[in-house]
Design a protein around this motif. Structure first.
Motif, mmCIF file in Angstrom:
data_model
loop_
_atom_site.group_PDB
_atom_site.id
_atom_site.type_symbol
_atom_site.label_atom_id
_atom_site.label_comp_id
_atom_site.label_asym_id
_atom_site.label_seq_id
_atom_site.Cartn_x
_atom_site.Cartn_y
_atom_site.Cartn_z
ATOM 1 N N ILE A 31 0.837 -1.210 0.000
ATOM 2 C CA ILE A 31 0.000 0.000 0.000
ATOM 3 C C ILE A 31 0.870 1.258 0.000
ATOM 4 O O ILE A 31 0.501 2.296 -0.556
ATOM 5 N N ARG A 32 2.066 1.142 0.588
ATOM 6 C CA ARG A 32 2.966 2.303 0.657
ATOM 7 C C ARG A 32 3.367 2.795 -0.739
ATOM 8 O O ARG A 32 3.673 3.973 -0.927
ATOM 9 N N ASP A 33 3.345 1.914 -1.721
ATOM 10 C CA ASP A 33 3.666 2.336 -3.091
ATOM 11 C C ASP A 33 2.640 3.345 -3.623
ATOM 12 O O ASP A 33 2.850 3.965 -4.659
ATOM 13 N N PHE A 34 1.504 3.464 -2.928
ATOM 14 C CA PHE A 34 0.450 4.378 -3.381
ATOM 15 C C PHE A 34 0.335 5.614 -2.502
ATOM 16 O O PHE A 34 -0.625 6.370 -2.592
ATOM 17 N N ALA A 35 1.346 5.820 -1.636
ATOM 18 C CA ALA A 35 1.376 7.042 -0.824
ATOM 19 C C ALA A 35 1.522 8.230 -1.775
ATOM 20 O O ALA A 35 2.134 8.119 -2.842
ATOM 21 N N VAL A 36 0.945 9.368 -1.383
ATOM 22 C CA VAL A 36 0.918 10.488 -2.314
ATOM 23 C C VAL A 36 1.998 11.542 -2.044
ATOM 24 O O VAL A 36 2.134 12.484 -2.811
ATOM 25 N N ASP A 37 2.779 11.368 -0.952
ATOM 26 C CA ASP A 37 3.835 12.356 -0.695
ATOM 27 C C ASP A 37 5.218 11.698 -0.801
ATOM 28 O O ASP A 37 5.327 10.477 -0.862
ATOM 29 N N LYS A 38 6.257 12.535 -0.789
ATOM 30 C CA LYS A 38 7.600 11.979 -1.020
ATOM 31 C C LYS A 38 8.111 11.156 0.171
ATOM 32 O O LYS A 38 9.027 10.366 0.017
ATOM 33 N N HIS A 39 7.496 11.340 1.328
ATOM 34 C CA HIS A 39 7.903 10.534 2.503
ATOM 35 C C HIS A 39 7.171 9.197 2.552
ATOM 36 O O HIS A 39 7.347 8.416 3.463
ATOM 37 N N ARG A 40 6.353 8.955 1.584
ATOM 38 C CA ARG A 40 5.572 7.696 1.490
ATOM 39 C C ARG A 40 4.711 7.483 2.739
ATOM 40 O O ARG A 40 4.589 6.390 3.281
ATOM 41 N N THR A 41 4.077 8.568 3.180
ATOM 42 C CA THR A 41 3.244 8.503 4.388
ATOM 43 C C THR A 41 1.937 7.756 4.105
ATOM 44 O O THR A 41 1.273 8.018 3.098
ATOM 45 N N VAL A 42 1.582 6.855 5.013
ATOM 46 C CA VAL A 42 0.335 6.111 4.837
ATOM 47 C C VAL A 42 -0.607 6.241 6.021
ATOM 48 O O VAL A 42 -1.720 5.724 6.008
ATOM 49 N N ASP A 43 -0.148 6.951 7.077
ATOM 50 C CA ASP A 43 -1.012 7.071 8.251
ATOM 51 C C ASP A 43 -0.849 8.448 8.872
ATOM 52 O O ASP A 43 0.130 9.158 8.608
ATOM 53 N N ASP A 44 -1.833 8.832 9.695
ATOM 54 C CA ASP A 44 -1.761 10.127 10.369
ATOM 55 C C ASP A 44 -2.635 10.074 11.612
ATOM 56 O O ASP A 44 -3.399 9.117 11.807
ATOM 57 N N THR A 45 -2.540 11.140 12.428
ATOM 58 C CA THR A 45 -3.349 11.192 13.646
ATOM 59 C C THR A 45 -4.816 11.433 13.293
ATOM 60 O O THR A 45 -5.137 11.925 12.208
ATOM 61 N N ALA A 46 -5.690 11.109 14.242
ATOM 62 C CA ALA A 46 -7.131 11.213 13.982
ATOM 63 C C ALA A 46 -7.630 12.649 14.142
ATOM 64 O O ALA A 46 -7.225 13.332 15.088
ATOM 65 N N TYR A 47 -8.466 13.075 13.216
ATOM 66 C CA TYR A 47 -9.167 14.354 13.421
ATOM 67 C C TYR A 47 -9.989 14.230 14.685
ATOM 68 O O TYR A 47 -10.617 13.199 14.940
ATOM 69 N N GLY A 48 -9.992 15.297 15.494
ATOM 70 C CA GLY A 48 -10.754 15.263 16.739
ATOM 71 C C GLY A 48 -9.921 14.739 17.896
ATOM 72 O O GLY A 48 -10.392 14.694 19.030
ATOM 73 N N GLY A 49 -8.693 14.282 17.604
ATOM 74 C CA GLY A 49 -7.796 13.834 18.666
ATOM 75 C C GLY A 49 -7.976 12.377 19.024
ATOM 76 O O GLY A 49 -8.791 11.664 18.437
ATOM 77 N N GLY A 50 -7.175 11.940 19.973
ATOM 78 C CA GLY A 50 -7.214 10.537 20.407
ATOM 79 C C GLY A 50 -5.934 9.832 20.027
ATOM 80 O O GLY A 50 -5.277 10.209 19.069
#
Ligand code: ADE
Length: 259
Positions: free
Chosen positions: A57-76
């Motif tokens: 799935i990382r081959d389909f990351a859209v930025d140059k750091h190959r990011t595939v995850d991030d923190t949740a909106y709203g926190g947690g």
């Protein structure tokens, strides 16, 4: 395996042109490939009954750091798999618009023998089945909405990710493809099959006839096939009653497993 596993050059190996394909999308492709190349799932591919395509799935990351995850909106706490790489990976590998796309998640329907047979029929009918391995805390809800058609859990416990559940699902399906199992590993009277009325399998014994003072039930050494069959059936019924009274009652609620 089309993406990475090597041919073992065995006589078993045949052309796999028409075999149905199972595509697994994951952040841990090496882990998935290793298991799919082993034992019965590996043999199924070498014999040409199925093909596996494992996509990172990382081959389909859209930025140059190959990011595939991030923190949740709203926190947690916990990271969420981002929608764009997941959606784009599915859209890139999918050959049929109506392909079943399974997400492995603790929130899915519980995997079972019935679901195995349903997914087997789906794979045979469409020639394609796609599994997306969830990771981290979960995946962005919009990815589910856009590309996931079914969600499957392998039980009420939480694993580190969806790879092992996806491999459980694939193993259960491919061993039921015609010709995959040989006589020595037949599934005919396994636990949960119609042969066992959906109940558990019986006890089994092999050589030696005596081990640490424990012997093999005499009937099994008698050579009397009808008696052996009756003993095994009764044993399976008794075992099911003791260990899984929920199955002994029958999956449709009616009393089953009469001996
Ligand atoms: N991911 C984490 N735990 C899981 C489970 N029990 N079933 C399916 N996917 C999972």
């Amino acid at each position: 395996m089309s993406s990475g596993a090597e041919s073992d050059g065995s006589a078993e190996e045949v052309m796999t042109g028409q075999a149905p394909v199972i595509r697994v999308l994951t952040l841990f492709p090496d882990m998935v490939r290793a298991v799919l190349a082993t034992s019965i799932p590996g043999r199924a591919e070498r014999q040409g009954q199925v093909r596996y395509e494992v996509t990172d799935i990382r081959d389909f990351a859209v930025d140059k750091h190959r990011t595939v995850d991030d923190t949740a909106y709203g926190g947690g706490a916990g990271m969420i798999m981002m929608a764009p790489p997941v959606v784009e990976a599915v859209e890139a590998v999918r050959r049929r618009e109506d392909a079943t796309v399974i997400l492995t998640t603790p929130q899915g329907e519980t995997f079972s023998e019935d679901l195995t047979l349903e997914l087997l029929a789906d794979l045979q009918a469409k020639g394609e089945l796609i599994l997306v391995c969830g990771r981290y805390k979960g995946i962005d809800e919009r990815a589910r909405e856009l590309v996931v058609t079914r969600e499957v859990s392998i039980g009420d416990y939480v694993l580190s990710g969806g790879e092992l559940p996806a491999l459980v699902v694939v193993d259960a399906i491919v061993r039921r493809l015609p010709g995959v199992l040989h006589d020595e590993d037949s599934a005919a009277n396994d636990s949960f099959t119609t042969d066992r009325d959906g109940g558990l399998d019986c006890a089994w014994y092999t050589k030696p006839p005596e081990f640490r003072g424990l012997t093999v039930p005499e009937v099994l050494m008698s050579g009397h096939h009808a008696n052996i069959e009756q003993w095994r059936r009764r044993q399976a019924v008794e075992r099911t009653r003791q260990r899984r009274p929920d199955l002994a009652a029958g999956r449709d609620g009616k009393t089953k497993l009469s001996d």
